[in-house]
Motif scaffolding. Structure first.
Motif, PDB file in Angstrom:
ATOM      1  N   TRP A  44       7.125  -6.983   6.639  1.00  0.00           N
ATOM      2  CA  TRP A  44       7.076  -5.770   7.460  1.00  0.00           C
ATOM      3  C   TRP A  44       7.612  -4.613   6.630  1.00  0.00           C
ATOM      4  N   VAL A  45       6.757  -3.606   6.373  1.00  0.00           N
ATOM      5  CA  VAL A  45       7.133  -2.501   5.491  1.00  0.00           C
ATOM      6  C   VAL A  45       7.058  -1.171   6.244  1.00  0.00           C
ATOM      7  N   PRO A  46       7.828  -0.169   5.802  1.00  0.00           N
ATOM      8  CA  PRO A  46       7.712   1.164   6.400  1.00  0.00           C
ATOM      9  C   PRO A  46       6.282   1.681   6.298  1.00  0.00           C
ATOM     10  N   HIS A  47       5.780   2.199   7.396  1.00  0.00           N
ATOM     11  CA  HIS A  47       4.371   2.591   7.463  1.00  0.00           C
ATOM     12  C   HIS A  47       4.189   4.002   8.021  1.00  0.00           C
ATOM     13  N   THR A  48       4.998   4.352   9.020  1.00  0.00           N
ATOM     14  CA  THR A  48       4.935   5.696   9.598  1.00  0.00           C
ATOM     15  C   THR A  48       6.350   6.253   9.737  1.00  0.00           C
ATOM     16  N   TRP A  49       6.456   7.578   9.697  1.00  0.00           N
ATOM     17  CA  TRP A  49       7.752   8.251   9.805  1.00  0.00           C
ATOM     18  C   TRP A  49       7.649   9.388  10.812  1.00  0.00           C
ATOM     19  N   GLN A  50       8.655   9.490  11.649  1.00  0.00           N
ATOM     20  CA  GLN A  50       8.692  10.552  12.651  1.00  0.00           C
ATOM     21  C   GLN A  50      10.115  11.062  12.779  1.00  0.00           C
ATOM     22  N   ILE A  51      10.263  12.385  12.772  1.00  0.00           N
ATOM     23  CA  ILE A  51      11.593  12.969  12.972  1.00  0.00           C
ATOM     24  C   ILE A  51      11.884  12.985  14.466  1.00  0.00           C
ATOM     25  N   VAL A  52      12.965  12.344  14.841  1.00  0.00           N
ATOM     26  CA  VAL A  52      13.315  12.278  16.270  1.00  0.00           C
ATOM     27  C   VAL A  52      14.594  13.044  16.552  1.00  0.00           C
ATOM     28  N   GLN A  53      15.262  13.489  15.497  1.00  0.00           N
ATOM     29  CA  GLN A  53      16.528  14.216  15.705  1.00  0.00           C
ATOM     30  C   GLN A  53      16.762  15.147  14.530  1.00  0.00           C
ATOM     31  N   GLY A  54      16.766  16.439  14.787  1.00  0.00           N
ATOM     32  CA  GLY A  54      17.064  17.406  13.737  1.00  0.00           C
ATOM     33  C   GLY A  54      18.512  17.833  13.855  1.00  0.00           C
ATOM     34  N   ARG A  55      19.195  17.942  12.708  1.00  0.00           N
ATOM     35  CA  ARG A  55      20.610  18.329  12.717  1.00  0.00           C
ATOM     36  C   ARG A  55      20.844  19.439  11.701  1.00  0.00           C
ATOM     37  N   ALA A  72       0.815  -1.222   0.000  1.00  0.00           N
ATOM     38  CA  ALA A  72       0.000   0.000   0.000  1.00  0.00           C
ATOM     39  C   ALA A  72       0.845   1.267   0.000  1.00  0.00           C
ATOM     40  N   GLY A  73       2.021   1.226   0.614  1.00  0.00           N
ATOM     41  CA  GLY A  73       2.862   2.415   0.703  1.00  0.00           C
ATOM     42  C   GLY A  73       3.967   2.483  -0.327  1.00  0.00           C
ATOM     43  N   SER A  74       3.959   1.587  -1.303  1.00  0.00           N
ATOM     44  CA  SER A  74       5.051   1.544  -2.282  1.00  0.00           C
ATOM     45  C   SER A  74       5.123   2.831  -3.096  1.00  0.00           C
ATOM     46  N   HIS A  75       6.340   3.291  -3.323  1.00  0.00           N
ATOM     47  CA  HIS A  75       6.571   4.377  -4.259  1.00  0.00           C
ATOM     48  C   HIS A  75       6.587   3.805  -5.676  1.00  0.00           C
ATOM     49  N   PRO A  76       6.419   4.648  -6.685  1.00  0.00           N
ATOM     50  CA  PRO A  76       6.561   4.135  -8.053  1.00  0.00           C
ATOM     51  C   PRO A  76       7.965   3.599  -8.279  1.00  0.00           C
ATOM     52  N   SER A  77       8.073   2.617  -9.154  1.00  0.00           N
ATOM     53  CA  SER A  77       9.396   2.167  -9.561  1.00  0.00           C
ATOM     54  C   SER A  77      10.093   3.312 -10.276  1.00  0.00           C
ATOM     55  N   SER A  78      11.397   3.221 -10.426  1.00  0.00           N
ATOM     56  CA  SER A  78      12.139   4.251 -11.139  1.00  0.00           C
ATOM     57  C   SER A  78      11.448   4.601 -12.448  1.00  0.00           C
TER      58      SER A  78
END
Length: 367
Positions: free
Chosen positions: A353-364, A230-236
């Motif tokens: 198991w695929v990436p589903h959520t993203w959270q920034i935990v450290q800004g640099r 469901a979260g796949s990006h388009p292929s190149s």
């Protein structure tokens, strides 16, 4: 040869890679040339054979060595040494640990693991690749490695491992690997994201979570490990038609390669149509937001300008500039500053198991 090996370590370190004494000793002592006995393809497409005068010099560059092709498509290789070093360091291997490797390649990575003191089982789906890796390990006098031909998705159901390392680009992680992992174990794997395979350090749990280790590009796995979800990006997107500038440059000088990959990762976390493409007349791939038809879209340049084409050019430009603004407002977060939540998806008969959520935990600060 001693000078060649010292230069080899210097080349690996030039990418900003920190080699522990143990890693440096492994790269300095394992003879990489024995793992490519019939030669390999160089980046310009030519084949380098053992009899060639520059064979050893080319072997000990910080570069990928492609050893098997299907037509013009690489399907087996020895990865770039600096990337191998980063992944091995993230794996945090200690003597006596049991390591499962998914993707044997030439056997060189397994040899490095064994030299670090690990007991290694390496699984490769290609029988001939497994046979050649086994022979190379024997030639190099490496013990403590078992190479088998089999489906990497299944892992090794008869054993338990402290660490698992994946050396092929995957869409997600097999639940079988988690079942074969010790309670405090971890998985290092390159997982598809917006046309690339950033390396994740994954710890099983409820839910499973991951940290981003570094950027990378790997050959993509087939079967369940490469399944769309469901979260796949388009292929190149490959080659796009000519694009015209639709938004001006935002900063000077342009982003470094590392910072551009940071932007790329953020855009991929926020937008499912992000991928890579090579617009016509451009000399390298770029981050693009592909339109729904897949024939146009907007490309983001390292200077922050946007070039777009196709019937949805205006809309894709607006989305691209909004995403650039968001990245800037958040302080240009690094790729390594993200925490990724995983969920089961993919083929229902063989989920991953695929990436589903993203959270920034450290800004640099930008680099």
């Amino acid at each position: 040869m001693a000078d060649t090996r010292r230069h080899y370590l210097d080349l690996i370190r030039q990418d900003g890679v920190h080699l522990t004494p143990e890693l440096a000793a492994a790269f300095a002592t394992v003879p990489r040339e024995l793992f490519v006995p019939t030669g390999f393809r160089r980046r310009d497409g030519g084949w380098v054979a053992p009899a060639d005068p520059d064979f050893l010099a080319t072997v000990y560059r910080n570069d990928v060595l492609v050893t098997k092709l299907n037509g013009d498509v690489p399907i087996s290789s020895s990865s770039q040494p600096s990337l191998m070093a980063i992944m091995l360091r993230a794996l945090d291997v200690r003597p006596g640990m049991r390591v499962l490797e998914i993707g044997a390649g030439t056997g060189y990575n397994a040899a490095l693991l064994a030299t670090l003191g690990a007991e290694v089982t390496s699984v490769d789906v290609q029988e001939d690749v497994a046979v050649r890796a086994r022979a190379a390990l024997d030639r190099a006098g490496i013990t403590g490695v078992r190479v088998t031909a089999g489906d990497g998705y299944l892992g090794d159901p008869d054993a338990r491992y402290d660490r698992i390392i994946v050396t092929v680009g995957v869409a997600g992680l097999s639940p079988h690997w988690f079942a074969q992992l010790a309670p405090d174990g971890l998985v290092i794997a390159p997982v598809e994201h917006a046309g690339h395979h950033p390396v994740l350090s994954v710890r099983p749990g409820d839910p499973a979570t991951a940290a981003v280790v570094c950027s990378s590009g790997f050959m993509a796995a087939a079967g369940p490990l490469g399944a769309r979800h469901a979260g796949s990006h388009p292929s190149s997107a490959g080659a796009l038609p000519e694009l015209a500038e639709t938004a001006p440059a935002r900063w000077s000088p342009p982003l470094t390669t590392v910072a551009y990959r940071d932007l790329w990762y953020a855009v991929g976390a926020w937008h499912r149509r992000a991928t890579l493409a090579t617009p016509a007349d451009w000399d390298r791939t770029r981050l693009v937001l592909l339109d729904e038809a897949g024939s146009g879209g907007a490309a983001i340049q390292p200077d922050g300008s946007v070039h777009a084409g196709g019937p949805e050019a205006a809309r894709c430009t607006a989305v691209a500039t909004t995403l650039i603004d968001r990245w800037l407002e958040l302080g240009r977060p690094e790729m390594r500053g993200w925490q990724v939540g995983l969920a089961l998806d993919g083929d229902p008969a063989a989920p991953i198991w695929v990436p589903h959520t993203w959270q920034i935990v450290q800004g640099r600060a930008p680099r």
